[in-house]
Write an enzyme that holds these catalytic residues in place. Structure first.
Site, PDB file in Angstrom:
ATOM      1  CD  GLU A  42      -1.689  -2.348   1.785  1.00 36.01           C
ATOM      2  OE1 GLU A  42      -2.578  -3.226   1.875  1.00 36.01           O
ATOM      3  OE2 GLU A  42      -0.504  -2.500   2.197  1.00 36.01           O
ATOM      4  CG  PHE A  64      -9.879  -9.164  11.555  1.00 35.49           C
ATOM      5  CD1 PHE A  64      -8.654  -9.507  12.099  1.00 35.49           C
ATOM      6  CD2 PHE A  64     -10.062  -9.294  10.188  1.00 35.49           C
ATOM      7  CE1 PHE A  64      -7.617  -9.969  11.298  1.00 35.49           C
ATOM      8  CE2 PHE A  64      -9.043  -9.760   9.371  1.00 35.49           C
ATOM      9  CZ  PHE A  64      -7.815 -10.104   9.927  1.00 35.49           C
ATOM     10  CD  GLN A  65      -7.292  -6.973   7.907  1.00 32.06           C
ATOM     11  OE1 GLN A  65      -8.144  -6.803   7.029  1.00 32.06           O
ATOM     12  NE2 GLN A  65      -6.109  -7.498   7.649  1.00 32.06           N
ATOM     13  CE  LYS A  94     -16.923  -6.950   2.513  1.00 36.20           C
ATOM     14  NZ  LYS A  94     -16.077  -8.131   2.807  1.00 36.20           N
ATOM     15  CG  MET A 147      22.106  13.186   4.234  1.00 37.36           C
ATOM     16  SD  MET A 147      23.283  14.272   3.366  1.00 37.36           S
ATOM     17  CE  MET A 147      22.399  14.552   1.836  1.00 37.36           C
TER      18      MET A 147
END
Length: 650
Positions: free
Chosen positions: A124, A186-187, A236, A550
């Protein structure tokens, strides 16, 4: 009715074929779009990206009818299908989406779109940086989609990056069903709250009928005023709910539209030109806010003869090979650009925010100059440096107004900056960009110079973050806006490869080069899969020094070269190159070569550019090399470091 039934049967047949073969015969590639559909997309994009506060956009005409969608205009369809249709009406033809449980309905709807192609990145964060690269390279709104929970939180770095660099993006996330919000399902993550301070605006859609209006508003917000990211979170059950969309619903943004900057007042523009006429050492300080006004900026310089220096974000907005270009200023800018700002009596700051990496010690920055600040965001005016004249307006409109006034007056004849030009030309001769060579070791600056020569400065360049980013800014020639893609404000490692892929999607057939460091490249190396699968002409040139370059430079300069976890190779065998990017690339079926000698570089880069599709070139460079010049953090022009490297003890 028979037609509808036949269309539904065709869709079911296609679905069955997908199940048998694993391929979707209804998937539409971008190059299959008809001219009519491209025209619809272009018109829709204009409507959803209106720039005039007086004329907010109206919904676009419906896309052409298609058997992929077996419903009529007045028939109900899922919220996910309404969402995809809304994206089409905003001109979207490319999205960057990775599926999950809470976004499956959106992906199913995308397979029914005759217009939109999804580009399946492997993470993602990669897809969101790709949407950013797409937007930066095209000026259009980049769109990414993720599922709930970890999918949504993986977008966070790219949203913060887009906010700091003013990149127009719309991020769409799936969310758990409404009844489960707040139950630690969940999630589930409260992504609206998580991203509130790193987006321009965000939405949690709780009514399916709001989808057309919310998407229209999201695109308008992302692209109007100071561009930025907007997040839309859709549960959803909303995606699954059946509804008949109402496409002519009006946007509800009265406060935002009322605060959009108006065209600049003529008297303020005349005041700016009076200051120009009175000055003897003027400088244009140009930032990312000028990315849409390159032609107007060039004309202004033609009319006035004022030298130009750019920020990191502003590279390409004025050609860096123009005689009046001083290239980049700031911490790793040229000596002559920083000299010019230090000695200037007038600083014209257009589309900039006086970032600390540009100004250093703010009190010492342009301390001799009167300052004119033109920016579209009122929050930036006076935030870091107080201007003498400020104009809150679109820089493009301001430059058009200034040019019109200049063409009507004699200021060009009365203003003579030739002595100033001579002084700055002397600085260019005395303090050019340069580097030392050590036998057959490959100076990273040399590799970029060869790339510049072989591409004639025409490639789109993306970078990660670190030393390679600064060398790419210093040693490549940028001739036009949207040619340079880099995470400037946030400094997000891992940006280069996915952003280059997004730029390649936005500019079919154009060579895009990701100049990367080994540390940055490794962070999103999985996106080699996408550029191979889609055969994008993305060339990856890794300047590989086996270190976080760097940070190592700062260790050398300020920490007595004490290495604090900055070596990225294998401590058990420091003589080997680790990891082996060439072998990894070949695992993705991408041609790859490693070079270790300076004499090999030119032929290797030529082969990279001539090979169709993606390519990886692993260039082994010394970790002792430093990016110079350098103004230490919080320092001023007088503190500039001009020589030395990691081979020297400080």
């Amino acid at each position: 009715m028979a037609t509808t039934a036949a269309a539904a049967a065709a869709t079911l047949s296609a679905t069955a074929a997908t199940a048998r073969t694993g391929r979707n015969p209804l998937r539409r590639q971008r190059h299959h779009l008809t001219p009519a559909r491209r025209a619809v997309a272009a018109a829709a994009s204009i409507r959803c990206s209106a720039v005039s506060p007086a004329t907010p956009p109206s919904p676009a005409p419906a896309p052409p009818a298609t058997p992929l969608r077996p419903w009529g205009p007045s028939e109900p369809r899922k919220g996910a299908d309404i969402l995809v249709e809304a994206l089409e009406r905003c001109g979207v033809i490319d999205v960057f989406a990775y599926p999950g449980g809470a976004s499956m309905e959106i992906h199913q709807a995308l397979t029914r779109s005759p217009v939109i192609t999804n580009h399946l990145f492997r993470h993602e964060q990669g897809e969101a940086f790709a949407a950013s690269g797409y937007a930066r390279a095209s000026g259009r709104v980049g769109v990414c989609v993720a599922t709930s929970g970890p999918g949504a939180t993986n977008l966070v770095s790219a949203l913060a990056d887009a906010l700091l660099d003013s990149v127009p993006m719309v991020a769409i996330t799936g969310q758990v069903p409404r009844r489960m919000i707040g139950t630690d399902a969940f999630q589930e993550t409260p992504i609206v709250e998580v991203t509130r301070s790193i987006t321009k605006h965000n939405y949690l859609v709780l009514d399916v009928d709001d989808i057309p209006r919310v998407i229209q508003e999201a695109f308008f917000l992302a692209s109007s005023g100071r561009p930025g990211p907007v997040l839309v979170d859709i549960p959803k059950d909303i995606q699954q709910q059946m509804a008949v969309p109402v496409w002519d619903s009006l946007m509800n943004l009265p406060g935002y539209i009322a605060r959009l900057p108006k065209p600049p007042a003529t008297e303020l523009l005349e005041q700016v030109l009076r200051l120009v006429g009175e000055s003897r050492r003027p400088i244009l300080y140009v930032g990312g806010g000028c990315s849409a006004s390159g032609d107007e900026l060039h004309r202004f310089v033609e009319l006035t003869g004022i030298p130009v220096t750019t920020t990191l974000m502003g590279l390409g907005n004025f050609p860096s090979d123009d005689p009046l270009s001083l290239r980049m200023l700031g911490m790793h800018g040229t000596v002559y650009a920083n000299y010019a700002v230090d000695k200037a009596d007038l600083l014209l700051a257009f589309g900039v925010r006086f970032d600390d990496r540009v100004t250093g010690k703010i009190e010492a920055f342009a301390s001799r100059a009167k300052i004119v600040h033109i920016d579209i965001d009122p929050a930036e005016i006076g935030k870091n440096k107080q201007p003498h004249v400020s104009i809150c307006a679109d820089v493009k409109l301001a430059l058009q107004g200034l040019n019109a006034l200049l063409e009507e007056t004699t200021i060009k004849k009365t203003s003579d900056f030739s002595a100033w030009h001579i002084e700055l030309d002397q600085q260019k001769r005395e303090f050019p960009l340069g580097y030392k060579t050590f036998g057959e070791e490959i100076p990273p600056q040399y590799a970029i110079q060869v790339l510049d020569e072989l591409t004639k400065g025409e490639a789109i360049i993306a970078t990660g973050v670190g030393q390679h980013q600064m060398w790419a800014a210093q040693y490549y020639t940028y001739k036009r806006p949207r040619q340079w893609l880099s995470s400037a404000g946030l400094g997000a490692m891992g940006f280069g490869l996915p952003a280059a892929a997004g730029a390649a999607v936005a500019n079919p057939g154009v060579t895009v080069v990701d100049i990367d460091g080994d540390g940055s490249f490794l962070m999103n190396i999985q996106e080699l899969a996408l550029i191979r699968i889609e055969n994008l002409p993305v060339k990856v040139m890794v300047l590989n020094n086996q270190h976080l370059g760097m940070v190592v430079q700062w260790e050398d300069r300020f920490y007595k070269a004490n290495r604090a976890h900055t070596y990225l190779g294998n401590p058990e065998c420091e003589s080997e190159i680790y990891p082996d990017f060439v072998t990894i690339a070949k695992g993705f079926n991408i041609p790859a070569v490693r070079v270790t000698k300076k004499s090999e570089v030119c032929d290797a880069i030529k082969k990279m550019l001539e090979t169709p599709g993606p390519y990886l070139l692993d260039v082994i460079v010394p970790h002792q090399e430093h990016v110079l010049p350098m103004i230490p953090s919080g320092g001023a022009f007088k503190d500039m470091i001009l020589d030395g490297d990691g081979r020297t003890v400080y």
